[in-house]
Design a protein around this motif. Structure first.
Motif, short mmCIF file in Angstrom:
data_model
loop_
_atom_site.label_atom_id
_atom_site.label_comp_id
_atom_site.label_asym_id
_atom_site.label_seq_id
_atom_site.Cartn_x
_atom_site.Cartn_y
_atom_site.Cartn_z
N TYR A 13 -26.35 -40.54 -61.10
CA TYR A 13 -27.08 -39.51 -61.83
C TYR A 13 -27.25 -39.87 -63.30
O TYR A 13 -27.54 -39.02 -64.13
CB TYR A 13 -26.40 -38.15 -61.62
CG TYR A 13 -26.52 -37.76 -60.18
CD1 TYR A 13 -27.70 -37.23 -59.69
CD2 TYR A 13 -25.49 -38.02 -59.28
CE1 TYR A 13 -27.84 -36.92 -58.35
CE2 TYR A 13 -25.62 -37.72 -57.94
CZ TYR A 13 -26.80 -37.17 -57.48
OH TYR A 13 -26.94 -36.89 -56.15
N GLY A 53 -22.87 -28.38 -62.23
CA GLY A 53 -23.56 -29.56 -61.68
C GLY A 53 -25.05 -29.26 -61.70
O GLY A 53 -25.77 -29.49 -60.74
N GLY A 55 -27.61 -30.53 -63.06
CA GLY A 55 -28.60 -31.60 -62.97
C GLY A 55 -29.73 -31.43 -63.96
O GLY A 55 -29.52 -31.10 -65.14
N ASN A 59 -32.70 -25.19 -61.00
CA ASN A 59 -32.41 -23.76 -60.77
C ASN A 59 -32.86 -22.88 -61.93
O ASN A 59 -32.94 -21.66 -61.78
CB ASN A 59 -30.89 -23.55 -60.62
CG ASN A 59 -30.35 -24.14 -59.35
OD1 ASN A 59 -31.02 -24.16 -58.32
ND2 ASN A 59 -29.13 -24.65 -59.41
N ALA A 78 -21.91 -33.57 -65.56
CA ALA A 78 -21.19 -34.74 -66.09
C ALA A 78 -22.14 -35.83 -66.56
O ALA A 78 -21.70 -36.77 -67.22
CB ALA A 78 -20.26 -35.29 -65.00
N MET A 82 -28.96 -36.54 -66.79
CA MET A 82 -29.49 -35.36 -66.09
C MET A 82 -29.66 -34.21 -67.08
O MET A 82 -30.67 -33.49 -67.05
CB MET A 82 -28.54 -34.96 -64.95
CG MET A 82 -28.43 -35.97 -63.82
SD MET A 82 -29.95 -36.22 -62.87
CE MET A 82 -29.77 -35.01 -61.56
N ALA A 103 -19.84 -32.17 -69.16
CA ALA A 103 -18.42 -32.12 -68.80
C ALA A 103 -18.22 -32.41 -67.33
O ALA A 103 -19.10 -32.16 -66.50
CB ALA A 103 -17.85 -30.74 -69.11
N ASP A 104 -17.04 -32.95 -67.01
CA ASP A 104 -16.59 -33.04 -65.62
C ASP A 104 -16.24 -31.62 -65.19
O ASP A 104 -15.42 -30.95 -65.83
CB ASP A 104 -15.36 -33.95 -65.57
CG ASP A 104 -14.85 -34.15 -64.16
OD1 ASP A 104 -15.19 -33.36 -63.27
OD2 ASP A 104 -14.10 -35.12 -63.95
N SER A 129 -24.03 -29.69 -55.42
CA SER A 129 -23.17 -30.41 -56.36
C SER A 129 -21.73 -30.53 -55.87
O SER A 129 -21.09 -31.56 -56.10
CB SER A 129 -23.21 -29.76 -57.75
OG SER A 129 -22.87 -28.39 -57.69
N ILE A 132 -20.61 -33.59 -54.10
CA ILE A 132 -20.70 -34.82 -54.89
C ILE A 132 -19.55 -34.94 -55.90
O ILE A 132 -19.06 -36.03 -56.17
CB ILE A 132 -22.06 -34.86 -55.62
CG1 ILE A 132 -23.16 -35.14 -54.61
CG2 ILE A 132 -22.07 -35.87 -56.76
CD1 ILE A 132 -24.56 -35.00 -55.14
N ILE A 133 -19.14 -33.81 -56.43
CA ILE A 133 -18.11 -33.79 -57.48
C ILE A 133 -16.79 -34.30 -56.89
O ILE A 133 -16.32 -33.80 -55.86
CB ILE A 133 -17.96 -32.36 -58.03
CG1 ILE A 133 -19.24 -31.96 -58.77
CG2 ILE A 133 -16.73 -32.25 -58.93
CD1 ILE A 133 -19.33 -30.48 -59.15
C1 LIG Z 1 -27.51 -33.66 -56.22
S1 LIG Z 1 -27.39 -33.28 -57.92
C2 LIG Z 1 -27.72 -31.52 -57.88
C3 LIG Z 1 -28.27 -31.03 -59.17
C4 LIG Z 1 -28.71 -29.57 -59.20
N1 LIG Z 1 -27.59 -28.67 -58.98
C5 LIG Z 1 -29.79 -29.31 -58.22
O1 LIG Z 1 -29.66 -28.40 -57.39
O2 LIG Z 1 -30.84 -29.99 -58.28
C6 LIG Z 1 -25.65 -33.33 -58.23
C7 LIG Z 1 -25.30 -33.15 -59.71
O3 LIG Z 1 -23.87 -33.10 -59.83
C8 LIG Z 1 -23.51 -33.77 -61.02
N2 LIG Z 1 -22.10 -34.16 -60.98
C9 LIG Z 1 -21.52 -35.12 -60.24
N3 LIG Z 1 -20.20 -35.18 -60.48
C10 LIG Z 1 -19.94 -34.21 -61.39
C11 LIG Z 1 -18.76 -33.75 -62.03
N4 LIG Z 1 -17.58 -34.30 -61.76
N5 LIG Z 1 -18.87 -32.73 -62.89
C12 LIG Z 1 -20.07 -32.16 -63.17
N6 LIG Z 1 -21.22 -32.55 -62.60
C13 LIG Z 1 -21.17 -33.56 -61.72
C14 LIG Z 1 -24.46 -34.95 -61.07
O4 LIG Z 1 -24.55 -35.51 -62.37
C15 LIG Z 1 -25.76 -34.31 -60.59
O5 LIG Z 1 -26.53 -33.82 -61.66
#
Ligand SMILES: C[S@@+](CC[C@H](N)C(=O)[O-])C[C@H]1O[C@@H](n2cnc3c(N)ncnc32)[C@H](O)[C@@H]1O
Length: 216
Positions: A13, A53, A55, A59, A78, A82, A103-104, A129, A132-133
């Motif tokens: 991302y 998350g 992105g 939303n 994070a 994005m 932030a994480d 999200s 993925i996190i």
């Molecule tokens: C598939 S995208 C979904 C984005 C958005 N929520 C959407 O519906 O389009 C997943 C998002 O999770 C974020 N992400 C991944 N690991 C993360 C973490 N540890 N903390 C925060 N965001 C995270 C990525 O950077 C990415 O923007």
């Protein structure tokens, strides 16, 4: 506004942010879950909502329509790349009630406390999200603590299609592999186990689950 914290950035991302809106299958597949999930938040004008998350901010239009100009939206991600796309979206639409926090999500509490976005929220949303996190249970727990008692929390995420839609499983696997999502995680179950007044809907042949609940 962007509160800066030290984090490990999700590589997919970072480089892929530019193409995310185009290639994420938004219109044919994923928008349906987003719309149903946001309806389950039961937002009212003036509400304060957290998008974890977030992105590129897909939303945001729906959330801001629901909370209106007197409401507030905090998007946490994070990936700085994005969030840059999300910031550009806010600037082009002249939204002034959105705060972006890099932030994480597993360290959400500390990150929000350091930013201007402290305090409790009326609602919180995870769309695609939590699968993925990395430390997703921590991210969920910290988000739950940031929602006021009675506030709504929604998890929209992916699973393998079922029934006659199973023929689309290879496509669903490919989408999740490309995005780095764990399709076996079923993160809505954690929400259904830990909140009250829950609902669980499944659309797109079992590929998209929408779990909703209220903080006890
Ligand atoms: C598939 S995208 C979904 C984005 C958005 N929520 C959407 O519906 O389009 C997943 C998002 O999770 C974020 N992400 C991944 N690991 C993360 C973490 N540890 N903390 C925060 N965001 C995270 C990525 O950077 C990415 O923007």
């Amino acid at each position: 506004m962007l509160g800066r914290v030290r984090i490990t950035r999700p590589a997919r991302y970072t480089g892929g942010a530019r193409l995310y809106d185009l290639l994420s299958g938004e219109r044919p597949v994923y928008r349906a879950g987003r719309r149903l999930g946001i309806a389950e938040l039961q937002l009212r004008p003036g509400a304060r909502v957290l998008d974890v998350g977030c992105g590129t901010g897909l939303n945001f239009p729906l959330l801001l329509d629901a909370v209106g100009p007197s409401g507030a939206l905090v998007g946490v991600d994070a990936s700085g790349s994005m969030l840059s796309r999300a910031r550009a979206r806010c600037q082009s639409r002249r939204w002034s009630n959105v705060t972006l926090v890099e932030a994480d999500a597993a360290l959400l509490d500390a990150a929000l406390s350091r930013s201007t976005a402290s305090g409790l929220f009326d609602a919180a949303l995870f769309t695609y999200s939590l699968s993925i996190i990395d430390r997703w249970q921590d991210a969920f727990a910290q988000t739950l603590c940031r929602v006021r008692p009675g506030g709504r929390i929604v998890v929209v995420d992916m699973a393998l299609p079922v029934g006659r839609w199973r023929v689309l499983s290879p496509l669903a696997r490919l989408a999740c592999f490309t995005g780095g999502a764990d399709i076996t995680r079923a993160p809505w179950n954690l929400l259904l186990e830990t909140t009250s007044s829950t609902t669980h809907r499944v659309v797109r042949g079992g590929h998209i689950h929408i779990g909703a609940g209220s903080r006890p």
